[in-house]
Design a protein around this motif. Sequence first.
Motif: not given
Length: 259
Positions: A144-152, A156-157, A182-185
């Motif tokens: 999604e545009a807000g990168m919700e799944h990346l932030s949670r 991964r991988d 993506s790098h901060a996470l």
Amino acid sequence: WSSDVCSSDLSYTIAVAGKGGTGKTSFSALIVAHLLASSRCPVLAVDADPNSNLNESLGLDISRTLGDIRDETLAKKNDLPAGMAKQQFIEYQMHDCLIESPGFDFLAMGRTEGPDCYCYVNNLLRGYLDTLTKNYKYIVMDNEAGMEHLSRRITRDVDILFVISDYSTAGLKAAARIKDLSHALKLNLGKSFLIINKTDGQRDELKSLIKKTGLSLAGTIPFDQAMMDAEIANQPLLKLPEDSLAKKAAAEILDSIGI
């Protein structure tokens, strides 16, 4: 999926992200189309956008998402089938969401926010996806545009992250934020690429913004009337004609980086 049409190429997890309206879902569908045309399967297409519409680009109907199952499980947490643990119940329901199609399977994740605590079910979701993805050569995930799944940390991988933008200041600034996030996470992220979509020619005044994203420009995709017509008619992008400008440009980009 049918194993007799698949090759044994190396596997990739490919994530696609970008500001809403830049065409990330369409590009995700073009990736799946390219992999199928190259017999690089089985493929798992994952719609990680709460506003799920990747299924439409792939010509599929969905009735349930993993988010729906999460809500149902919380609503029935005190009324599960006798003799079945909560984890078993959730895993069974999650598997029921998987849509099988020739050469690829599809899974819609749905929303992750709600009034209740989702931590336990999200952990089960991550475990289910980790196990499921081992069965596929390629995983294509439309975020999604807000990168919700990346932030949670549900996504991964990731071997390859494509960040989609158009020739706009807002789109390119969003691309830069996605790259920084993506790098901060500290995700296990391989390569990241920028793709400029719906182009009508070079915009010299935005070259500095492209450079500031910190992303390697993999290529551009021109405006394609054939794709526009297919989307208006709600036709799957898997059936775009071979002379489709967007289809050809996407294939060239993917071939150039070894996909």
